[in-house]
Enzyme design. Sequence first.
Site, PDB file in Angstrom:
ATOM      1  N   ASP A 141      -9.657  -3.736  -5.280  1.00  0.00           N
ATOM      2  CA  ASP A 141      -8.924  -2.659  -4.618  1.00  0.00           C
ATOM      3  C   ASP A 141      -9.129  -1.360  -5.397  1.00  0.00           C
ATOM      4  O   ASP A 141      -8.918  -1.327  -6.616  1.00  0.00           O
ATOM      5  CB  ASP A 141      -7.438  -3.014  -4.579  1.00  0.00           C
ATOM      6  CG  ASP A 141      -6.577  -1.979  -3.889  1.00  0.00           C
ATOM      7  OD1 ASP A 141      -7.115  -0.975  -3.382  1.00  0.00           O
ATOM      8  OD2 ASP A 141      -5.353  -2.186  -3.857  1.00  0.00           O
ATOM      9  N   SER A 178       0.840  -1.201   0.000  1.00  0.00           N
ATOM     10  CA  SER A 178       0.000   0.000   0.000  1.00  0.00           C
ATOM     11  C   SER A 178       0.879   1.258   0.000  1.00  0.00           C
ATOM     12  O   SER A 178       1.686   1.448  -0.913  1.00  0.00           O
ATOM     13  CB  SER A 178      -0.959  -0.043   1.191  1.00  0.00           C
ATOM     14  OG  SER A 178      -1.917   0.974   1.121  1.00  0.00           O
ATOM     15  N   HIS A 213      -8.003  -4.651  -0.903  1.00  0.00           N
ATOM     16  CA  HIS A 213      -6.793  -3.971  -0.458  1.00  0.00           C
ATOM     17  C   HIS A 213      -6.353  -4.509   0.909  1.00  0.00           C
ATOM     18  O   HIS A 213      -7.173  -4.912   1.731  1.00  0.00           O
ATOM     19  CB  HIS A 213      -7.087  -2.472  -0.353  1.00  0.00           C
ATOM     20  CG  HIS A 213      -5.886  -1.630  -0.138  1.00  0.00           C
ATOM     21  ND1 HIS A 213      -5.034  -1.278  -1.150  1.00  0.00           N
ATOM     22  CD2 HIS A 213      -5.385  -1.051   0.989  1.00  0.00           C
ATOM     23  CE1 HIS A 213      -4.069  -0.525  -0.667  1.00  0.00           C
ATOM     24  NE2 HIS A 213      -4.242  -0.378   0.631  1.00  0.00           N
TER      25      HIS A 213
END
Length: 330
Positions: A271, A173, A301
């Site tokens: 995501d 991320s 995600h």
Amino acid sequence: MNKIDVLSKINEGMRAVLAKEDELAGNANDTSAGFEQMRLNYTAGRAYWVEGGPEMAEKADCKVEGPHGDIPVRLYYPVKDRASLANDGETLPAIVYAHGGGFVLGNLDTHDRICRVLASKTGAAVAAVDYRLSPEAKFPVAVQEVACVAKHLHEQGEAYGIDGNRLSFAGDSGGAHLSLAATMYLREELGGSDYVKCLLLFYGWYGLKDSASQRLLGGPWDGLTEAEWQWYKELYAEDTAELETSPYANLFLNDLTRDMPSCYIAAAEYDPLKDDSTALATILEEYGIPHRFEMFEGVIHAFLHYTKMLDEANLALEHGAEHFRQQMGC
């Protein structure tokens, strides 16, 4: 409005993970709680997921002097500790790990299991960076600190049992973003990045302001609606306009066709940031930059945290490790 019904489409493993998340920490993605409470919720929710996993020969905390003060770093050695490496005259390649959390959440503990799994699967030392979080520290502090740790290991690696000419970055991320951003910062600002051989990039944001995936995906299950993503960016930067114009935030402003390490890029089907990974992989494909791109179906995600329950998390780390070993000749 006009969103895809993600919860009806995720796979059974991801559904089981979300049920466990609700049991552990409730709605830990609720930005209305404020960043300080979110940090507590995030750390509490991750405590279960970091339990177990590979044992290390050595795990040690240290500090690296940086441009904004000392930077805490946690070192992971999978097979031999530093004393054994020194006695045997050996050094290891190393992965500098930048944790996710939207530049606002996360620490060395929340990503401890991911780092141990990576060290175990790659055979490399892992150096996890506890960069300063926002909003206390503003862009580009985190980029500079992640780059600083890599430069320090390049110059002083032998003292840590590390081959300073065989470094890589990895991150999930926001940490994937920082991994690529730090590589560009080293290349353009700190004398070069030739010693960065590989990037392991798990579902990162690389600079897209808008995309189909951002429009269609994101909700309470991941805390990444458009409004929530804007909240993170407003905490990260003094002025969010800078995130669109700086090459260390909007990473697509960099020349990605030259002097690039090989990349492993993992994306999640549901995501909101999926299109960032797809765009990056398309550029690398077009210009012949060595890479491997994978889309993990049925997951959202942040799925990398869930190696205790989720097959896709283990596969992503295994495939990233495979890519690393191929690039390093291990």
